[in-house]
Write a protein that holds these residues in place. Structure first.
Motif, PDB file in Angstrom:
ATOM      1  N   GLY A  55      -0.434   7.331   0.968  1.00 24.84           N
ATOM      2  CA  GLY A  55      -1.615   6.576   1.481  1.00 24.84           C
ATOM      3  C   GLY A  55      -2.614   7.113   0.211  1.00 24.84           C
ATOM      4  O   GLY A  55      -3.966   7.059   0.793  1.00 24.84           O
ATOM      5  N   THR A  58      -3.882   3.554  -4.041  1.00 19.21           N
ATOM      6  CA  THR A  58      -3.683   2.357  -2.853  1.00 19.21           C
ATOM      7  C   THR A  58      -2.407   1.051  -3.455  1.00 19.21           C
ATOM      8  O   THR A  58      -1.715   1.437  -4.549  1.00 19.21           O
ATOM      9  N   GLU A  63       4.923  -4.193   0.718  1.00 24.74           N
ATOM     10  CA  GLU A  63       4.317  -3.510   2.178  1.00 24.74           C
ATOM     11  C   GLU A  63       4.620  -2.380   2.284  1.00 24.74           C
ATOM     12  O   GLU A  63       6.370  -1.843   1.640  1.00 24.74           O
ATOM     13  N   ASN A  72      -0.268  -0.391   5.166  1.00 25.82           N
ATOM     14  CA  ASN A  72      -0.974  -0.440   4.024  1.00 25.82           C
ATOM     15  C   ASN A  72      -2.561  -0.164   3.786  1.00 25.82           C
ATOM     16  O   ASN A  72      -2.457   0.559   2.455  1.00 25.82           O
ATOM     17  N   ASP A  73      -2.629  -0.073   5.440  1.00 23.84           N
ATOM     18  CA  ASP A  73      -4.269  -0.056   4.700  1.00 23.84           C
ATOM     19  C   ASP A  73      -4.812   1.112   5.931  1.00 23.84           C
ATOM     20  O   ASP A  73      -5.993   0.924   6.594  1.00 23.84           O
ATOM     21  N   ARG A  74      -3.319   1.251   6.594  1.00 23.26           N
ATOM     22  CA  ARG A  74      -4.395   2.890   7.031  1.00 23.26           C
ATOM     23  C   ARG A  74      -4.596   4.071   6.486  1.00 23.26           C
ATOM     24  O   ARG A  74      -3.600   4.513   5.387  1.00 23.26           O
ATOM     25  N   GLN A  75      -5.517   4.745   6.465  1.00 24.68           N
ATOM     26  CA  GLN A  75      -5.845   5.766   6.170  1.00 24.68           C
ATOM     27  C   GLN A  75      -4.666   6.694   5.810  1.00 24.68           C
ATOM     28  O   GLN A  75      -4.082   6.827   6.771  1.00 24.68           O
TER      29      GLN A  75
END
Lengths: 424, 332
Positions: A55, A58, A63, A72-75
């Motif tokens: 993470g 980006t 995926e 993908n969008d998790r910190q």
């Protein structure tokens, strides 16, 4: 326990107007508890891939799934992943104890006592309980390495990521830590992704290895699969030390014709090549058999007979020993094809007569011009530079690659018992 | 054995090495005379005899030291002289017993005490605020990625180069727009120090750019991996600052404190423009008022100058060790 899935993972970097493709469509399924090694030369995208899993980068396309959840969008802080960095990345102002507690304090609701207990337990397991009150600056490289590992382990994460964690250690310690890391991973059973450029680490540590080059996945397989059945020329050349010998050849009827020698093929091998015209012939150094006159014939004083016998072998080639590198249990013998007959004779003269300097130089030139290839032989065999030997390239040990695509057309034959699956 | 210990040990060994070298040279030179320098001074003198050029160098250096310290010495001596002793003796010469007095110090203290307090009231908060804000801004500009970073950094850089004189008019206009007096009126005590609050805010704002630049260069030397490790350990952006970046910033805070405090404390220009209430007078203004209109009382002015300079000296002394680390750029 966690499975990690990389699905068509892609990463582009902006580079002053243009884009650089760092990772290109990489898909790997990593099983729960598996130790997978991403290996490749520097700049191949292995670290970027790892950092995307962490993470820290980006994701441009594709995926990453932990179990079946897309992250993908998790910190980074919410992925429950622990990472060991090449530089160890310890917090210099905190004691070892504080370094190890930090993650638990930040990511869990555990009380001080429980955190303290877990830190003590992990420290004991890692053998660093005596260092708990020291600062990282007061530790040796090996100790810092242990603390960095301990800091990752104490958090009991879903996945371990390791970015060349051993490359700052000296060779002895590295070999030792290699074994220890492997044992730890087996005991803990935590899914581990390990990045290295060192093919020895990849071969020895991984359940499976994933070879990357230029951002593309070349092959995923067990170490022995990658070693014995490389998918392409890159994997063949990258895995194994010394590297596989390769020769550019042209398919001509039932033969491979190269600059230095002609290699006759059996019909089975010929079939496997299909209509490929330009191919690369590869053979591992340990599969090259070195036959010397002394071994077979000189004792009888019947050298010519022996040479004739060698010549009868369809896959024996006359070579001159260029350099011998003893490595203890073996010798790396660099062989040059005996192209110039005169050169060889001159070498013989030069050895006996110091005045033949000109010829001697010419030989040196010849040897430099011609490509050498490597054979590994037993460390107890005495082979001298300048010696004339026969190199046997057995047909069941050769690999043939398409010269254009690099794809493997034929890999070496393995006996039935020689399975490429590691013993359970 | 800690690393520091071993470092000291090796340094000791080095010194010993140098000493023995010097001693050897000394023995060679003083061979005939039989006088072997055993103590440091003896060796030093022997060294000088052997190297006349080095003796020359030391003379020049001593001269320079004298040159630089002479004004200080003169000022200090002057502050202890009576007015008549000052006129009768040369400024460099210490006063006779009759001419010795501490009256100028007492008078200066009486007349400056309130101003020293006022200065401390705005200079300390302004220093801490600009260093803290500068540190936060620098953290945001180095270790957090966001769009338009470069443009913002350029603004900060430009801020460093704006001279005080250029902002005097806009500054008075600004504080004309903002009616601080009525804003602060409801708060007791603070309402009496409106001018100082304005001065504090002005200095804080003016100090932020240079502090940001200082901290930014320091933060860029931080290991990226260390901060990433903290993020993976579950720390939020602010927690990373609070627990990793801030504790490691001590040396740079020392630098910022010393630099910023000296700037703010010694400023006269902003104070002249912004301070309208006499009770809010700061030390630079009060010091200026010590120069009498008819007779110049140099002893009083000198004593006042030393009193006014004392707090900056104190800050230097307090933060020297950290300051040295900050300048050397060590992160551990």
């Amino acid at each position: 326990m966690t499975r990690v899935t990389l699905d068509s993972l892609t990463k582009h970097f902006d580079d002053g107007g243009g884009t650089v493709v760092a990772v290109d469509d990489v898909s790997i399924d990593i099983a729960d508890g598996e130790f997978i090694v991403l290996v490749g030369p520097s700049g191949c995208g292995k670290s970027t891939t790892l950092r995307m899993v962490a993470g820290l980068e980006t994701i441009t396309g594709g995926e990453i799934r932990l179990d079946d959840t897309v992250v993908n969008d998790r910190q980074a802080k919410d992925r429950n992943i622990a990472m060991v960095f090449q530089s160890y990345a310890l917090y210099p102002h905190m004691s070892v104890r504080e370094n190890m507690s930090f993650g638990l304090e930040e990511s869990t609701d555990l009380g001080d006592t429980e955190i303290g207990e877990r830190v003590e337990n992990t420290a004991t397991m890692m053998g660093i309980e005596d260092l708990l009150d020291r600062k990282p600056g007061e530790l040796s490289g090996g100790q810092q390495q242990r603390v960095a590992l301990g800091r990752a382990i104490v958090r009991d994460p879903a996945v371990f990521l390791m970015d060349e964690p051993l490359s700052n250690l000296d060779a002895k310690l590295r070999a030792q830590m290699r074994t220890e890391l492997q044992r730890l991973q087996e005991d803990l059973g935590v899914t581990t992704v390990y990045v290295t450029h060192d093919q020895t680490e990849a071969m020895t540590m991984g359940d499976r290895i994933a070879v990357l080059n230029d951002g593309r996945l070349q092959q995923v397989g067990t170490p022995l699969e990658c070693y014995h059945e490389p998918a392409n020329l890159f994997v063949a050349g990258f895995i194994g030390e010394p590297s596989m010998n390769v020769f550019e050849m042209r398919v001509d009827g039932e033969e491979l014709v190269g600059e230095e020698f002609t290699y006759p093929l059996s019909s089975g091998t010929r079939e496997a090549l299909g209509d490929a015209r330009e191919v690369t012939l590869g053979i591992r150094p340990e599969d090259v058999e070195v036959l010397t006159g002394t071994e077979n014939g000189r004792r009888d004083g019947d050298r010519s007979d022996d040479q004739d016998r060698n010549r009868d072998g369809r896959h024996d080639f006359r070579t001159i020993v260029d350099v011998v590198e003893p490595v203890g249990n073996g010798n790396n013998v660099y062989l040059a094809f005996d192209g110039a007959e005169a050169g060889t004779e001159a070498l013989g003269e030069a050895a006996g007569d110091g005045s033949a300097v000109e010829d001697d130089e010419r030989v040196a030139m010849d040897l430099e011009d011609s490509d050498t290839f490597v054979a590994t032989v037993s460390g107890l065999r005495r082979i001298e530079a300048g010696e004339e030997v026969y190199a046997r390239l057995p047909e069941d040990a050769i690999h043939v690659f398409d010269a254009e695509t690099g794809e493997a057309l034929r890999n070496r034959a393995l006996d039935e018992e020689e399975t490429v699956e590691p013993a359970a | 054995m800690s690393r520091r210990d071993s470092a000291d040990g090796s340094r000791d060994a080095e010194e010993r090495g140098n000493d023995s070298e010097e001693r050897n040279e000394g023995e060679l030179r003083t061979d005939g005379s039989g006088e072997v320098g055993t103590n440091r001074l003896g060796r030093f003198l022997a060294d000088l005899r052997a190297h006349p050029r080095r003796a020359g160098l030391y003379l020049v250096l001593i001269g320079l030291v004298g040159f630089y310290l002479a004004p200080l010495e003169t000022g200090l001596l002057t502050a202890f002289k009576t007015q008549s002793a000052f006129t009768e003796t040369s400024p460099f010469v210490p006063p006779s017993l009759d001419g010795l007095t501490i009256d100028p110090w007492l008078t200066a203290w009486n007349r400056l005490a309130y101003a020293l307090a006022n200065s401390a009231l705005f200079a300390i908060p302004a220093t801490i605020a600009s260093a803290t804000l500068g540190s936060l801004a620098a953290y945001g500009l180095t270790h957090i990625r966001w769009r338009g970073q470069v443009a913002v950094m350029a603004l900060f850089l430009a801020g460093v180069f704006i001279p005080y004189q250029a902002v005097l008019v806009p500054l008075t206009q600004l504080w004309g727009f903002i009616d601080m007096t009525s804003l602060l009126a409801p708060i007791p005590i603070v309402a009496n120090y409106v001018d100082l609050v304005e001065l504090m805010i002005t200095h804080t704002a003016y100090g932020i750019p240079i502090c940001t630049v200082l901290f930014r260069s320091y933060y860029r030397s931080f290991s990226e991996e260390m901060l990433e490790a903290a993020r993976l350990d579950g720390a939020s952006v602010f927690r990373v600052y609070r627990r990793i970046v801030l504790p490691l910033s001590k040396p740079m805070f020392a630098v910022a404190f010393i630099f910023q405090f000296t700037q703010v404390w010694n400023d006269l220009l902003f104070a002249l423009v912004l301070i309208t209430t006499p009770s809010n007078g700061v030390v630079t203004i009060a010091l200026n008022q010590l120069s009498g209109s008819f007779v110049q009382q140099y002893n009083l002015q000198m004593a006042g100058a030393f009193l006014a300079a004392l707090p900056t000296l104190l800050v230097y002394v307090l933060f020297t060790e950290q300051f040295a680390e900050g300048v050397a750029g060590r992160t551990t």
